[in-house]
Design a protein around this motif. Structure first.
Motif, short mmCIF file in Angstrom:
data_model
loop_
_atom_site.label_atom_id
_atom_site.label_comp_id
_atom_site.label_asym_id
_atom_site.label_seq_id
_atom_site.Cartn_x
_atom_site.Cartn_y
_atom_site.Cartn_z
N LEU A 1 0.84 -1.21 0.00
CA LEU A 1 0.00 0.00 0.00
C LEU A 1 0.87 1.25 0.00
N GLY A 2 0.65 2.14 -1.00
CA GLY A 2 1.42 3.38 -1.11
C GLY A 2 2.26 3.36 -2.37
N ALA A 3 2.75 4.54 -2.76
CA ALA A 3 3.60 4.61 -3.95
C ALA A 3 4.61 5.74 -3.82
N GLY A 4 4.98 6.06 -2.58
CA GLY A 4 5.95 7.12 -2.34
C GLY A 4 7.36 6.54 -2.19
N GLY A 5 8.22 7.37 -1.60
CA GLY A 5 9.63 6.98 -1.44
C GLY A 5 9.79 5.69 -0.66
N ALA A 6 8.95 5.49 0.35
CA ALA A 6 9.09 4.29 1.18
C ALA A 6 8.85 3.03 0.35
N VAL A 7 7.92 3.10 -0.59
CA VAL A 7 7.60 1.95 -1.44
C VAL A 7 8.71 1.70 -2.48
N ASN B 1 1.82 -2.03 4.68
CA ASN B 1 1.40 -0.63 4.61
C ASN B 1 2.62 0.28 4.57
N ALA B 2 2.81 0.93 3.43
CA ALA B 2 3.93 1.87 3.30
C ALA B 2 3.40 3.26 2.95
N THR B 3 2.11 3.51 3.26
CA THR B 3 1.60 4.88 3.12
C THR B 3 1.99 5.64 4.38
N SER B 4 1.90 6.95 4.31
CA SER B 4 2.17 7.74 5.51
C SER B 4 0.87 8.05 6.25
N ALA B 5 -0.21 7.31 5.93
CA ALA B 5 -1.51 7.57 6.56
C ALA B 5 -1.44 7.46 8.09
N GLY C 1 -2.79 9.35 11.85
CA GLY C 1 -3.75 8.53 12.58
C GLY C 1 -4.83 7.97 11.67
N GLU C 2 -4.52 7.88 10.35
CA GLU C 2 -5.53 7.41 9.39
C GLU C 2 -5.16 6.04 8.83
N LEU C 3 -6.12 5.48 8.11
CA LEU C 3 -5.94 4.17 7.48
C LEU C 3 -6.10 4.32 5.98
N PRO C 4 -5.30 3.62 5.17
CA PRO C 4 -5.65 3.59 3.75
C PRO C 4 -7.01 2.89 3.61
N PRO C 5 -7.91 3.40 2.77
CA PRO C 5 -9.26 2.84 2.69
C PRO C 5 -9.31 1.53 1.91
N ILE C 6 -8.97 0.43 2.55
CA ILE C 6 -9.00 -0.87 1.88
C ILE C 6 -10.03 -1.78 2.54
N ALA D 1 -0.78 -0.77 -4.56
CA ALA D 1 -2.04 -0.02 -4.57
C ALA D 1 -1.83 1.35 -3.96
N ASN D 2 -2.40 2.36 -4.61
CA ASN D 2 -2.20 3.72 -4.10
C ASN D 2 -3.44 4.57 -4.34
N ARG D 3 -3.60 5.58 -3.45
CA ARG D 3 -4.70 6.54 -3.58
C ARG D 3 -4.63 7.21 -4.96
N THR D 4 -3.45 7.70 -5.32
CA THR D 4 -3.23 8.26 -6.66
C THR D 4 -2.72 7.12 -7.54
N VAL D 5 -3.64 6.54 -8.31
CA VAL D 5 -3.33 5.29 -9.02
C VAL D 5 -2.17 5.46 -10.00
N GLU D 6 -2.07 6.64 -10.62
CA GLU D 6 -1.02 6.86 -11.63
C GLU D 6 0.37 6.60 -11.05
N LYS D 7 0.56 6.96 -9.79
CA LYS D 7 1.89 6.75 -9.18
C LYS D 7 2.19 5.26 -9.02
N ALA D 8 1.17 4.50 -8.69
CA ALA D 8 1.35 3.05 -8.57
C ALA D 8 1.67 2.46 -9.95
N GLY E 1 -5.93 0.65 -7.72
CA GLY E 1 -6.48 1.62 -6.77
C GLY E 1 -6.92 0.86 -5.54
N PHE E 2 -7.16 1.55 -4.43
CA PHE E 2 -7.54 0.84 -3.20
C PHE E 2 -8.89 0.15 -3.35
N ASP E 3 -9.87 0.85 -3.97
CA ASP E 3 -11.23 0.29 -3.93
C ASP E 3 -11.50 -0.76 -5.01
P1 ATR Z 1 7.15 8.33 1.91
O1 ATR Z 1 8.53 8.77 1.55
O2 ATR Z 1 6.93 8.09 3.37
O3 ATR Z 1 6.67 7.19 1.09
P2 ATR Z 1 5.59 10.13 0.29
O4 ATR Z 1 6.54 9.96 -0.84
O5 ATR Z 1 5.07 11.49 0.62
O6 ATR Z 1 6.22 9.62 1.64
O7 ATR Z 1 4.37 9.12 0.05
C1 ATR Z 1 3.31 9.03 0.94
C2 ATR Z 1 2.41 7.88 0.51
O8 ATR Z 1 1.35 7.72 1.45
C3 ATR Z 1 1.74 8.10 -0.84
O9 ATR Z 1 1.58 6.85 -1.46
C4 ATR Z 1 0.39 8.71 -0.43
O10 ATR Z 1 -0.62 8.56 -1.40
P3 ATR Z 1 -0.75 9.58 -2.65
O11 ATR Z 1 0.34 9.21 -3.59
O12 ATR Z 1 -2.11 9.33 -3.22
O13 ATR Z 1 -0.59 10.96 -2.08
C5 ATR Z 1 0.09 7.88 0.78
N1 ATR Z 1 -0.86 8.50 1.74
C6 ATR Z 1 -0.64 9.54 2.56
N2 ATR Z 1 -1.72 9.79 3.32
C7 ATR Z 1 -2.65 8.87 2.99
C8 ATR Z 1 -3.98 8.58 3.44
N3 ATR Z 1 -4.57 9.31 4.41
N4 ATR Z 1 -4.63 7.53 2.88
C9 ATR Z 1 -4.04 6.80 1.92
N5 ATR Z 1 -2.80 7.02 1.45
C10 ATR Z 1 -2.10 8.03 1.98
#
Ligand code: ATR
Length: 273
Positions: free
Chosen positions: A125-131, A186-190, A194-199, A149-156, A173-175
């Motif tokens: 889950l996620g598509a940022g630097g951590a992933v 989970n590698a999102t920063s959600a 204090g949030e959850l990726p919506p899966i 899977a990522n909120r912004t699907v294009e990045k995934a 996409g998540f849904d």
């Molecule tokens: P990092 O280096 O920690 O990966 P990042 O590059 O800013 O930080 O990436 C953050 C990731 O967490 C992204 O995948 C982001 O989704 P988007 O690409 O759609 O922005 C995801 N993220 C952050 N907050 C989120 C939330 N509340 N629910 C779901 N995904 C979240």
């Protein structure tokens, strides 16, 4: 004495100095390891200043991409990740960049948690630097599939394309996801908010699916709580990954192996207390 730091902003909360101090005690190595708060707009000067004397550094949020751009030499895995979490001063004064996050994650999952990844269906889950930093290492374990899977699907989609030559990687996409998988990471920063990726909870097969949050904290993260509530076989936070990536760095810098198990145990006990 040889000097090492972890760069971050914020960085005061970092456990890296405590981890490296315990490694140094264990191996009898003489070194200093501290935190270095780099300004958000001027990582490069701060890092170059440190490396006039310093031997090595770890890099945490939000500087892994800045560190990547600063390097004179990169390992293949750092180049593919586009992010660097470990810097070493070369004999010629240049900087070598590596990314040991993936190795840290895989060692924690396979050795400490005891989960084999071979043939498994993994959801990331996620598509940022951590992933970016962990995809190559996960694919090396030969999973049956790796879905990003990522909120912004294009990045995934972009990441799936970059890593397609290394193994069975797909994007989503998540849904769109319903069918259960073996491992969810989970590698999102959600969690930071204090949030959850919506899966969907149906992604967890009770008693089978292993859930791993790359974040950690004193209390279970929201993702770990969600996983436990829905019957995950295991729900594990990312502290072991931090200790394992630190061990890779320590061994590279000092040329000695470390035993991570007692360090993990001691620091987990300290955090709980
Ligand atoms: P990092 O280096 O920690 O990966 P990042 O590059 O800013 O930080 O990436 C953050 C990731 O967490 C992204 O995948 C982001 O989704 P988007 O690409 O759609 O922005 C995801 N993220 C952050 N907050 C989120 C939330 N509340 N629910 C779901 N995904 C979240």
């Amino acid at each position: 004495m040889d000097q090492y730091v972890v760069f971050g902003n914020p960085v005061g909360h970092s456990k890296s100095p405590a981890i490296h101090r315990l490694f140094a005690e264990q191996t009898g190595e003489q070194l200093e390891y501290s935190t270095l708060l780099a300004p958000l707009e001027d990582f490069a000067n701060c890092a170059l200043g440190f490396f006039k004397q310093g031997r090595g550094a770890n890099v945490t949020v939000p500087f892994k991409e800045d560190a990547f751009r600063l390097c004179d030499q990169l390992t293949d895995r750092a180049r593919r990740a586009g992010a660097v979490n470990m810097l070493t001063r070369l004999d010629n004064g240049g900087l070598r960049g590596d990314n040991t996050d993936g190795l840290g994650l895989v060692r924690d999952l396979t050795v400490n948690v005891g989960v084999s990844l071979k043939g498994k269906r993994i959801l990331l889950l996620g598509a940022g630097g951590a992933v970016r930093g962990v995809i190559e290492s996960l694919l090396e374990q030969e999973p049956a599939s790796l879905i990003i899977a990522n909120r912004t699907v294009e990045k995934a989609e972009q990441l799936a394309q970059i890593f397609a030559e290394l193994g069975p990687v797909a994007s989503s996409g998540f849904d769109w996801l319903e069918e259960s998988v073996d491992i969810i990471i989970n590698a999102t920063s959600a969690s930071l908010a204090g949030e959850l990726p919506p899966i969907a909870a149906s992604l967890i097969e009770p008693g089978v699916t292993v859930c791993y949050d790359m974040m950690y904290g004193k209390e279970p993260t929201p993702f770990c709580r969600w996983a436990s509530e829905h019957g995950a076989k295991l729900s594990v936070d990312g502290f072991g990954m931090l200790v394992e990536q630190a061990a890779v760095a320590f061994t590279y810098w000092r040329g000695v192996e470390v035993d991570t198990a007692p360090v993990l145990k001691a620091l987990r006990a300290e955090m709980a207390g």
